[in-house]
Design a protein around this motif. Structure first.
Motif, PDB file in Angstrom:
ATOM      1  N   ASN A   1    -102.604  22.664 -39.785  1.00 50.94           N
ATOM      2  CA  ASN A   1    -102.722  22.461 -38.339  1.00 50.94           C
ATOM      3  C   ASN A   1    -101.610  23.186 -37.580  1.00 50.94           C
ATOM      4  OD1 ASN A   1    -104.986  20.874 -38.651  1.00 50.94           O
ATOM      5  ND2 ASN A   1    -103.953  18.935 -38.303  1.00 50.94           N
TER       6      ASN A   1
ATOM      7  N   PRO B   1    -110.359  19.155 -42.727  1.00 56.53           N
ATOM      8  CA  PRO B   1    -109.795  19.151 -41.366  1.00 56.53           C
ATOM      9  C   PRO B   1    -109.957  17.789 -40.710  1.00 56.53           C
ATOM     10  CG  PRO B   1    -111.886  20.365 -41.434  1.00 56.53           C
ATOM     11  CD  PRO B   1    -111.550  20.003 -42.841  1.00 56.53           C
TER      12      PRO B   1
ATOM     13  N   SER C   1    -107.213  19.087 -36.183  1.00 55.32           N
ATOM     14  CA  SER C   1    -107.577  20.459 -36.590  1.00 55.32           C
ATOM     15  C   SER C   1    -108.642  21.017 -35.658  1.00 55.32           C
ATOM     16  CB  SER C   1    -108.114  20.472 -38.028  1.00 55.32           C
ATOM     17  OG  SER C   1    -107.338  19.709 -38.898  1.00 55.32           O
TER      18      SER C   1
END
Length: 549
Positions: A311, A340, A344
């Motif tokens: 991230n 994710p 994200s």
């Protein structure tokens, strides 16, 4: 004051077995609905209870205690409490100090501090002496439940009564103080224990260093680090990670990188948090190339990047307008088996929107729904901003409706974005209505929200409405900033009301809102356009005097 009197007088509490038994245990103690380990432990405990009636050699308290301890390790605190109540009601076997300390621990984690202290009273009534573990558990419970001052008072009481406390006790209190941002008090406590038998350790120092770094007192944190090293207390991975974080947010990235190298030289292995912290600090400064070098070292050292690492890297690429590289990192993360999270997707959606790739952002938003990842307010706000800036205001409103339907509250950022879009599309009446509507909903507009509307109104010559909004803003007790005042001055200058503009300029000073170069430039330009050259020269002279030119 005796410890018994303290436990009895400090809290108002019921008897510790007076609450009803957990119905979950009563109904499902023999059910496969319980997790497997949980079920086995409950079943074993119930078997021990039943054997007390027909076994000539009843089970010992140690066997019961082992099961309760296992449940606590699994964090099944309500279950452990319920089982103890069943055990206590049956009678026949006396609980020991360890069993009762486990019960105290459960009540502390459940936030039932009066009940925890009622168990302390029982311990004392039974003639047991509470040990360091029991007393430290109570202090930790008070800290966990936001009563750090009570924990310190309890500490003073037991210390005065001669009870022995250890490094873990003081580490607990220092941690409690740091958690409520009382770093100075934590440092004072560290200084106090230096004169006692207990010696400060790496945990105490690291906790305070971490708190100092979060307070952005980086020099003080580094000085404390140097002090611990000089005293022969060796820093660990937690100490270094905290310092790297502090140096990172302080913009001292070279020192942060040097500290990572120092760790390796001292055979202290950086972990995923250490590496991720440095990657994030570099990315926030736009040093994405350097962050990828850190990532390469991380992988070479056998440390697997996690979602936080990826991230940070994606955010870094988006910050330097390289959204395609951010998307590559996003795809790489998935290929490497790291799922994710909502953050994200929010990073990528924001990145695409900032790069005017709103369709790609919408596709990712749909993918979130497909994968059952619930968008948060940040996700919605990023997409709403992108849609508004691309002129798709109706789609943005649909997302606002979706937020409300999904119990995701729109905030002032959401509405400020919509307000800005309405103003830029010259839908000023709708913008004004929206401002009044959000106030009626109890959402407090900020100075930025009002400035958007005032600027939009002044731009199209609706100065009187802008004045009304400005007055409304002041009546509510808000304080304007330089941007808002400059917007009003611009509106006054457009209408040729220079005396009013200069009067507002003076009022800015009176209200501790110093005008900036933009404010003066607007007035000077407007005066020159109206051939008021002498007035323009006076304003220019003041601008130079203030050092704004």
């Amino acid at each position: 004051m005796t410890l018994f009197r303290y436990a009895s007088s400090s809290f108002s509490f019921p008897k510790f077995h007076s609450l009803p038994l957990n119905p979950f245990i009563r109904l499902f103690s023999h059910s496969s609905l319980l997790p497997h380990n949980h079920f086995n432990l409950v079943h074993s405990f119930n078997h021990l209870l039943s054997s007390m009636h027909y076994n000539n050699n009843p089970p010992s308290i140690i066997e019961f205690t082992k099961i309760l301890s296992s449940l606590v390790k699994l964090k099944h605190y309500p279950t452990a409490v319920s089982l103890f109540k069943q055990f206590d009601l049956q009678g026949g076997i006396m609980p020991n100090i360890v069993t009762l300390s486990i019960l105290i621990n459960c009540y502390c984690h459940l936030g039932h501090m009066p009940l925890a202290f009622s168990v302390l009273s029982k311990i004392l009534k039974l003639g047991f002496q509470p040990d360091t573990v029991t007393l430290t558990t109570l202090m930790k419970g008070l800290c966990l439940n936001g009563d750090v001052k009570k924990a310190l008072h309890f500490h003073d009481t037991v210390a005065a009564l001669g009870y022995q406390l250890n490094a873990h006790t003081y580490g607990t209190l220092i941690n409690g103080l740091c958690k409520i941002a009382e770093t100075k008090a934590a440092l004072q406590l560290l200084r106090k224990i230096e004169v006692r038998v207990v010696k400060p350790n790496v945990v105490m120092y690291s906790t305070i260093i971490d708190s100092l770094c979060k307070d952005k007192l980086i020099t003080e944190a580094h000085d404390l680090y140097s002090e611990m090293v000089s005293r022969g207390i060796f820093p660990d991975v937690v100490t270094y990670t905290s310092l790297i974080y502090g140096l990172g947010i302080g913009g001292r990235l070279r020192e942060a990188i040097d500290l990572l190298s120092e760790m390796v030289l001292k055979n202290i292995s950086p972990n995923v948090v250490t590496f991720s912290t440095l990657v994030d600090a570099l990315c926030k400064e736009g040093k994405v190339k350097e962050s990828t070098n850190v990532l390469a070292v991380m992988i070479k050292n056998g440390v697997k990047p996690n979602v936080i690492t990826y991230n940070s890297l994606m955010d870094g690429y988006c910050l330097v307008n390289e959204v395609s590289k951010a998307k590559f990192v996003f795809n790489t993360m998935i290929l490497r088996g790291v799922g994710p999270d909502v953050h994200s997707y929010s990073i990528m959606i924001n990145g695409f929107c900032k790069s005017k790739m709103v369709d790609e952002a919408m596709n990712l938003f749909k993918e979130m729904h497909h994968k059952n990842i619930t968008p948060d307010t940040v996700t919605y706000n990023s997409l709403i901003d992108g849609l508004c800036k691309s002129g798709r205001i109706s789609c943005a409103w649909e997302l606002v409706d979706e937020m409300q339907d999904g119990d995701q509250a729109a905030d002032i950022i959401t509405y400020s974005t919509l307000l800005d879009a309405l103003c830029k599309n010259q839908q000023l009446d709708k913008a004004h209505e929206l401002l009044m509507k959000i106030e009626d909903q109890g959402i407090q507009p900020d100075v930025y929200t009002y400035t958007i509307l005032i600027h939009g109104l002044c731009k199209v010559g609706r100065l009187n409405t802008a004045k009304e909004v400005f007055r409304h803003f002041l009546i509510k007790g808000y304080h304007p900033n330089v941007v808002m005042c400059t917007a009003m001055i611009n509106g006054l200058c457009i209408e040729g009301l220079f005396d009013d503009a200069l009067a507002l300029l003076s009022k800015m000073e009176e209200n501790s809102c110093a005008p900036d170069a933009v404010t003066f430039e607007i007035i000077i330009r407007a005066l020159l356009e109206k051939n008021k050259n002498d007035d323009a020269k006076k304003v220019l002279h003041e601008m130079i005097t203030r050092g704004l030119l």
